[in-house]
Design an enzyme around this catalytic site. Structure first.
Site, PDB file in Angstrom:
ATOM      1  N   CYS A   2       0.839  -1.366  -0.010  1.00 30.15           N
ATOM      2  CA  CYS A   2       0.034  -0.038  -0.081  1.00 30.15           C
ATOM      3  C   CYS A   2       0.905   1.067   0.121  1.00 30.15           C
ATOM      4  O   CYS A   2       2.124   1.231   0.197  1.00 30.15           O
ATOM      5  CB  CYS A   2      -0.891   0.111   1.196  1.00 30.15           C
ATOM      6  N   ARG A  31       1.390   1.638  -6.086  1.00 29.40           N
ATOM      7  CA  ARG A  31       1.589   0.671  -5.084  1.00 29.40           C
ATOM      8  C   ARG A  31       0.271   0.201  -4.532  1.00 29.40           C
ATOM      9  O   ARG A  31       0.112  -1.009  -3.619  1.00 29.40           O
ATOM     10  CB  ARG A  31       1.947   1.227  -3.532  1.00 29.40           C
ATOM     11  N   TRP A  80      -3.848  -1.480  -1.311  1.00 29.47           N
ATOM     12  CA  TRP A  80      -3.973  -2.799  -2.068  1.00 29.47           C
ATOM     13  C   TRP A  80      -4.375  -3.947  -1.172  1.00 29.47           C
ATOM     14  O   TRP A  80      -3.944  -4.304  -0.244  1.00 29.47           O
ATOM     15  CB  TRP A  80      -2.496  -3.178  -2.587  1.00 29.47           C
ATOM     16  N   ASN A 104       0.326  -0.707   6.023  1.00 28.20           N
ATOM     17  CA  ASN A 104       0.924  -1.602   4.801  1.00 28.20           C
ATOM     18  C   ASN A 104       1.362  -3.010   5.410  1.00 28.20           C
ATOM     19  O   ASN A 104       2.378  -2.998   6.212  1.00 28.20           O
ATOM     20  CB  ASN A 104       1.948  -0.940   4.215  1.00 28.20           C
ATOM     21  N   GLY A 105       0.899  -4.012   5.035  1.00 24.44           N
ATOM     22  CA  GLY A 105       1.204  -5.311   5.149  1.00 24.44           C
ATOM     23  C   GLY A 105      -0.084  -6.222   5.703  1.00 24.44           C
ATOM     24  O   GLY A 105      -1.059  -5.983   5.309  1.00 24.44           O
ATOM     25  N   GLU A 487       7.360 -20.713 -19.930  1.00 20.72           N
ATOM     26  CA  GLU A 487       7.199 -19.080 -19.373  1.00 20.72           C
ATOM     27  C   GLU A 487       8.506 -18.427 -19.673  1.00 20.72           C
ATOM     28  O   GLU A 487       8.198 -17.351 -20.026  1.00 20.72           O
ATOM     29  CB  GLU A 487       7.029 -18.980 -17.903  1.00 20.72           C
ATOM     30  N   LYS A 491       8.156 -14.999 -21.790  1.00 18.54           N
ATOM     31  CA  LYS A 491       8.637 -13.826 -21.251  1.00 18.54           C
ATOM     32  C   LYS A 491       9.666 -13.095 -22.518  1.00 18.54           C
ATOM     33  O   LYS A 491       9.617 -11.848 -22.687  1.00 18.54           O
ATOM     34  CB  LYS A 491       9.746 -13.992 -20.241  1.00 18.54           C
ATOM     35  N   GLU A 494       7.518 -11.773 -25.096  1.00 19.10           N
ATOM     36  CA  GLU A 494       6.730 -10.319 -25.129  1.00 19.10           C
ATOM     37  C   GLU A 494       7.308  -9.197 -24.561  1.00 19.10           C
ATOM     38  O   GLU A 494       7.137  -8.021 -24.787  1.00 19.10           O
ATOM     39  CB  GLU A 494       5.517 -10.685 -23.923  1.00 19.10           C
ATOM     40  N   HIS A 510      11.871 -35.989 -31.258  1.00 20.11           N
ATOM     41  CA  HIS A 510      10.749 -36.208 -32.032  1.00 20.11           C
ATOM     42  C   HIS A 510      10.578 -35.147 -32.836  1.00 20.11           C
ATOM     43  O   HIS A 510       9.523 -34.841 -33.526  1.00 20.11           O
ATOM     44  CB  HIS A 510       9.381 -36.290 -30.951  1.00 20.11           C
ATOM     45  N   LYS A 613      -2.464  -5.030 -20.004  1.00 23.22           N
ATOM     46  CA  LYS A 613      -2.125  -5.912 -18.502  1.00 23.22           C
ATOM     47  C   LYS A 613      -3.291  -6.790 -18.437  1.00 23.22           C
ATOM     48  O   LYS A 613      -3.299  -7.803 -17.921  1.00 23.22           O
ATOM     49  CB  LYS A 613      -2.181  -4.617 -17.530  1.00 23.22           C
TER      50      LYS A 613
HETATM   51  C1  AGP Z   1       1.805 -12.132 -18.756  1.00 24.72           C
HETATM   52  O1  AGP Z   1       3.220 -12.122 -19.001  1.00 24.72           O
HETATM   53  C2  AGP Z   1       1.006 -11.854 -20.125  1.00 24.72           C
HETATM   54  N1  AGP Z   1       1.016 -10.694 -20.433  1.00 24.72           N
HETATM   55  C3  AGP Z   1      -0.132 -12.542 -20.077  1.00 24.72           C
HETATM   56  O2  AGP Z   1      -0.174 -13.911 -20.959  1.00 24.72           O
HETATM   57  C4  AGP Z   1      -1.079 -13.011 -18.936  1.00 24.72           C
HETATM   58  O3  AGP Z   1      -0.643 -13.722 -18.039  1.00 24.72           O
HETATM   59  C5  AGP Z   1      -2.351 -13.602 -19.295  1.00 24.72           C
HETATM   60  O4  AGP Z   1      -3.171 -12.327 -20.318  1.00 24.72           O
HETATM   61  C6  AGP Z   1      -3.431 -14.015 -18.184  1.00 24.72           C
HETATM   62  O5  AGP Z   1      -3.735 -12.589 -17.369  1.00 24.72           O
HETATM   63  P1  AGP Z   1      -4.158 -12.640 -15.802  1.00 24.72           P
HETATM   64  O6  AGP Z   1      -3.473 -13.511 -15.067  1.00 24.72           O
HETATM   65  O7  AGP Z   1      -4.565 -11.205 -15.388  1.00 24.72           O
HETATM   66  O8  AGP Z   1      -5.575 -13.412 -16.154  1.00 24.72           O
END
Ligand code: AGP
Length: 618
Positions: A2, A31, A80, A104-105, A487, A491, A494, A510, A613
């Protein structure tokens, strides 16, 4: 996570305390932005409090409509949520009598304190852990007649993590703060002093600062700053001069929010574990409000999620199947409801989502419930839609994740999924309490291990900078290392816009091995040699196979695993961690690699092109 701001200035009431606090909250809004509130004090006046759910702008609108009186001191908070949804009532400050407090915490022992206070007649109006602190402080002040000693006494009774600020209507020239495992800094002014959860709160007014140490209490007036420990003994806080600009201060001095959020990962995992075991160490997932008999009858778990959250689900699959001995399917949410899934009242659907607003995942939740399944959400954002439409929710406590690409939330999602698996395993009789307790102890050690990986990240950053012009990178992993490889590839895609592909190491022969040519960089996530021999030796063989064909092998391996050395061009070592928990440390070098390479390319790692996001459309 927070935002916290405190201010004490001239003994003549004015609008400055409120102005300074609101401005500080603006700089801290990243935050937390579930709600915001302020409390003001002035000589001979009652407490003046205003608080509103939603963004800070809602509070400012409230203050414009109903102005607060001039003041000499003020505290302010952007929330938060961790306990209790984002409502006006749950917003901070919390008030008891003449005391107002912001926090905060997470107060781990708030339930027993709440019972003690209620038995003594305290009346609670919110669902927050913080409100117990307000009542404790009011009681202590009435007993001691001094806000500083009251704070010292109360802080010593709290378990968990906290930064607290408090004011009392009878002490209009004083703000008192305390911290344990959560940051608190002092801004030193001329005839005024400031407090903040970080320097962004007051950097516009002073760069002369003081960082409070663990278990310290600070009392600020317009002209003095006094620091003690919780026992009231004088203590030293670290003096420093802030050399960041305001924007950098909001990122805690890091180059990007992504950088900062990777560094927040130890805290995100620790906070997600906090408050979920009782004093005997027994798991108390009391948010899992699904009848135990229903959970005992579950014969299948289906995880629905997208992107990074889906990879967290894949990690969870290995652990939950091992602990609970029930099948776990992981479905991309956008595929789930179009394939006529076989789910019913004995299926537990687990929806994993950082934002809690991903439309694909929300539609999967709705479809599952229409089929009679119970839905448990693992979500980071309080008050979001997916938890509201689920039967139960297990919140991750990663704090707000500002960077579009998910890092700390991924680790917190995995941590929450482990907790769910252990809870189900014990409830269903698959694991003894002492077995669960042993794994919880291992989990509590993970934040320190993540920190070690972060501290060792110089080499992976150096390699990333060298590889800034690499056209393609492959990622291999086996068992829980497979979703980690996926993952890592995501990363890099993206953040650095590089073609990256992750796949199971066993799949190499394969087909994908045809991609290997001299110089092709390949990350390989190696399982612990202390896990299953075959698992480890087969991956080492995979490294040998690709190295023989000229691949540049970048290996993530456990400290002491010398078997990889003959075939690795680079080894990024991680601390020894139990096999099923290893993703929490093995993914970190891959996150750092992608962040550093993208930064070296001059790309915006916080807001990569084409991405949002939260994907709130199907
Ligand atoms: C995360 O790095 C990505 N930008 C994206 O795949 C994200 O994980 C996915 O859109 C799911 O989002 P959410 O966790 O908010 O549901």
């Amino acid at each position: 996570m927070c935002g916290i701001v405190g201010y004490v200035g001239s003994a003549t009431p004015s609008g400055r305390p409120l102005e300074v606090v609101i401005e500080g909250l603006r700089r801290l809004e990243y935050r937390g932005y579930d709600s915001a509130g302020v409390a003001l004090v002035a000589p001979g006046e009652p407490l003046a409090v205003a608080k509103k759910a939603g963004k800070l702008a809602n509070l400012v609108e409230e203050l414009d409509a109903r102005p607060l009186p001039a003041a000499t001191a003020a505290i302010g908070h952007t929330r938060w949520a961790t306990h209790g949804g984002p409502t006006d009532t749950n917003a901070h400050p919390h008030v008891s009598g003449k005391v107002a407090v912001i926090h905060n915490g997470i107060v781990e022992n708030f339930a027993e304190l709440r019972d003690e206070l209620a038995a003594a007649g305290a009346v609670f109006v919110s669902q927050t852990d913080t409100e117990v602190v307000a009542h404790l402080l009011a009681r202590a002040y009435d007993e001691l007649g001094d806000l500083t000693t009251a704070m010292q006494q109360v802080a010593g009774r709290l378990d968990g993590t906290f930064t607290l600020l408090a004011v009392h209507a009878d002490r209009p020239g004083l703000v008192v703060g305390a911290r344990h495992d959560s940051p608190l800094v002092v801004g030193l002014g001329q005839g005024e002093n400031f407090l903040g959860s970080d320097v962004a709160a007051f950097i516009a007014h002073t760069r002369d600062a003081m960082e409070l140490g663990q278990d310290q209490v600070v009392s600020i007036t317009a002209d003095e700053v006094a620091v003690t420990d919780f026992a009231g003994r004088p203590a030293q806080a670290k003096r420093f001069v802030v050399d960041w600009d305001a924007r950098a201060a909001e990122k805690g001095g890091f180059r990007s929010f992504m950088d900062k959020e990777i560094h927040d990962e130890p805290q995100a995992v620790a906070d997600t574990l906090l408050g979920r075991t009782d004093r005997a160490g027994r798991l108390t997932l009391d948010e899992v409000r699904i009848d135990e008999s229903v959970l005992r009858a579950v014969d299948k778990i289906v995880v629905v999620a997208c992107g990074t959250a889906a990879y967290a689900g894949h990690v969870a699959k290995y652990a939950i199947e091992h602990w609970c001995r029930i099948p776990v399917e992981v479905e991309l949410a956008h595929e789930f409801r179009y394939r006529d899934p076989v789910v019913d009242e004995r299926t537990l659907v687990v929806a994993i989502s950082q934002s809690g607003e991903t439309m694909d995942t929300l539609m999967a939740v709705r479809h599952a419930r229409e089929q009679g399944s119970r839905v448990l959400a693992i979500v980071n954002t309080h008050g979001s839609t997916i938890p509201r439409e689920s039967d139960a929710v297990l919140y991750t406590h990663a704090g707000p994740e500002v960077a579009v690409a998910s890092t700390k939330a991924f680790l917190a999602q995995i941590t929450a999924a482990y907790l769910l698996g252990l809870y189900l395993a014990e409830l269903r009789g698959n694991m003894f309490h002492d077995e669960v307790a042993a794994i919880l102890d291992e989990l509590r050690a993970v934040p320190g291990k993540i920190q070690q990986v972060i501290d060792r990240s110089g080499r992976v950053q150096e390699v990333a900078r060298w590889m800034a012009d690499t056209p393609t990178v492959l990622f291999l992993g086996r068992h829980v290392g497979y979703p980690v490889a996926m993952e890592g590839a995501l990363k890099l895609k993206e953040l650095a816009y590089i073609h990256a592909e992750g796949f199971p190491a066993g799949e190499l022969k394969h087909g994908p091995i045809a991609l290997i040519e001299p110089g092709q960089p390949v990350f390989v996530v190696v399982p612990s040699p202390r896990g299953r021999d075959a698992l480890h030796s087969k991956v080492v063989s995979n490294i040998q196979e690709i190295r023989a064909r000229g691949a540049r092998t970048l290996v993530i391996a456990e400290d002491g695993d010398e078997a990889v050395l003959p075939y690795a061009d680079e080894v990024f070592w991680v601390p020894q961690t139990p096999t099923l928990l290893a993703p929490l440390v093995t993914v970190v070098p891959l996150q750092i690699f992608a962040c550093e390479l993208a930064t070296a390319k001059g790309l915006d790692v916080d807001q990569p092109r084409n991405l949002a996001k939260s994907v709130t459309v199907e």
